[in-house]
Design an enzyme around this catalytic site. Structure first.
Site, PDB file in Angstrom:
ATOM      1  N   TYR A 154      42.442  41.298  44.393  1.00 15.75           N
ATOM      2  CA  TYR A 154      43.865  41.373  44.741  1.00 15.75           C
ATOM      3  C   TYR A 154      44.142  42.606  45.604  1.00 15.75           C
ATOM      4  O   TYR A 154      44.783  42.516  46.662  1.00 15.75           O
ATOM      5  CB  TYR A 154      44.678  41.421  43.444  1.00 15.75           C
ATOM      6  CG  TYR A 154      46.163  41.619  43.620  1.00 15.75           C
ATOM      7  CD1 TYR A 154      46.985  40.575  44.048  1.00 15.75           C
ATOM      8  CD2 TYR A 154      46.754  42.840  43.318  1.00 15.75           C
ATOM      9  CE1 TYR A 154      48.352  40.753  44.181  1.00 15.75           C
ATOM     10  CE2 TYR A 154      48.123  43.028  43.442  1.00 15.75           C
ATOM     11  CZ  TYR A 154      48.914  41.979  43.877  1.00 15.75           C
ATOM     12  OH  TYR A 154      50.267  42.164  44.015  1.00 15.75           O
ATOM     13  N   TYR A 155      43.637  43.753  45.169  1.00 15.69           N
ATOM     14  CA  TYR A 155      43.841  44.980  45.935  1.00 15.69           C
ATOM     15  C   TYR A 155      43.111  44.942  47.274  1.00 15.69           C
ATOM     16  O   TYR A 155      43.611  45.473  48.277  1.00 15.69           O
ATOM     17  CB  TYR A 155      43.402  46.190  45.112  1.00 15.69           C
ATOM     18  CG  TYR A 155      44.429  46.626  44.097  1.00 15.69           C
ATOM     19  CD1 TYR A 155      45.566  47.333  44.487  1.00 15.69           C
ATOM     20  CD2 TYR A 155      44.287  46.314  42.751  1.00 15.69           C
ATOM     21  CE1 TYR A 155      46.525  47.719  43.567  1.00 15.69           C
ATOM     22  CE2 TYR A 155      45.242  46.698  41.826  1.00 15.69           C
ATOM     23  CZ  TYR A 155      46.361  47.399  42.238  1.00 15.69           C
ATOM     24  OH  TYR A 155      47.317  47.775  41.324  1.00 15.69           O
TER      25      TYR A 155
END
Length: 243
Positions: A154-155
């Site tokens: 996600y990051y």
């Protein structure tokens, strides 16, 4: 002596306001909200309208159209995995609030949070829409060691999209809120290029939408990546305090 960053922000401000004046000849702006059906996006289109702007809600499904049009909000059907160029017609600004969330499969996260965001950014450049705000995530521009292992993908996706935006000539703002809640907004935040004390802190989705509404036409926020958490400063003052 002016810094190079100041010069660039000043140039972006001139381009942006010339564009708005040409398009509208008035202060309010036409703002495309990508991800309008999401929890931040839904709040944002309403706040933009309340502030006198003209939001356009970009949604993926026909059944999502009525909820916005019943409130007098212009709506456009477009899917980030397909052509979205038609959504940009007549826009002064774009806000990208779409997101898959940290629990989404890695493949879908890349499709929305990275590839979809990059497509939206590129389309803004192609369409001549100079103002672009992206809702990212706190820590997305920090050392990868600070990213929870379960949310690495996600990051990584958020970081890639943010960096793509930073490398454009758009009048951008990368907004990086902390853990989001659905509690009522307090109207008080901490907004800064780097917040040191971030552990166990949150920010309401209401206040994220309110901050975006306040900063959408503020040149001081152009070319900036900003952390956002609940705080003790009024939103108006927090945004006006960015330099």
């Amino acid at each position: 002596m002016y810094s190079e960053d100041f010069d660039k922000r000043n140039e972006l401000s001139v381009i942006f306001f010339v564009q708005v004046n040409i398009n509208k000849n008035k202060a309010e702006m036409n703002v495309l909200v990508i991800g309008a059906n999401g929890e931040i996006g839904t709040r944002l289109v309403r706040k933009l309208k309340e502030a006198g702007h003209e939001p356009k809600a970009m949604v993926r499904k026909e059944e999502q159209v009525n909820q916005f049009e019943s409130e007098g909000i212009e709506t456009v059907l477009a899917d980030l995995e397909e052509d979205i160029s038609h959504a940009y017609s007549g826009m002064d600004a774009v806000v990208f609030t779409a997101g898959s969330g940290g629990d989404t499969p890695k493949s879908k996260t890349k499709v929305i949070d990275r590839d979809g965001a990059i497509k939206a950014i590129d389309e803004a450049e192609e369409a001549g829409v100079n103002r672009f705000v992206i809702v990212s995530a706190l820590k997305a521009n920090r050392n990868e060691d600070s990213w929870p292992e379960a949310m690495q993908h996600y990051y990584e996706a958020k970081s890639a999209a943010d960096e793509h935006l930073r490398n454009t000539d758009l009048a951008y703002t990368v907004l990086m809120p902390g853990r989001l809640t659905n509690e009522p907004g307090t109207g008080k935040v901490e907004l800064s290029e780097h917040i040191e004390d971030i552990e166990s802190r949150t920010i309401t989705r209401d206040d994220v939408a309110a901050v975006i509404t306040e900063m959408i036409d503020n040149p001081a926020t152009f070319g900036k990546s900003l952390d956002l958490l609940q705080g003790e400063t009024s939103i108006k003052k927090a945004v006006s305090g960015i330099s």
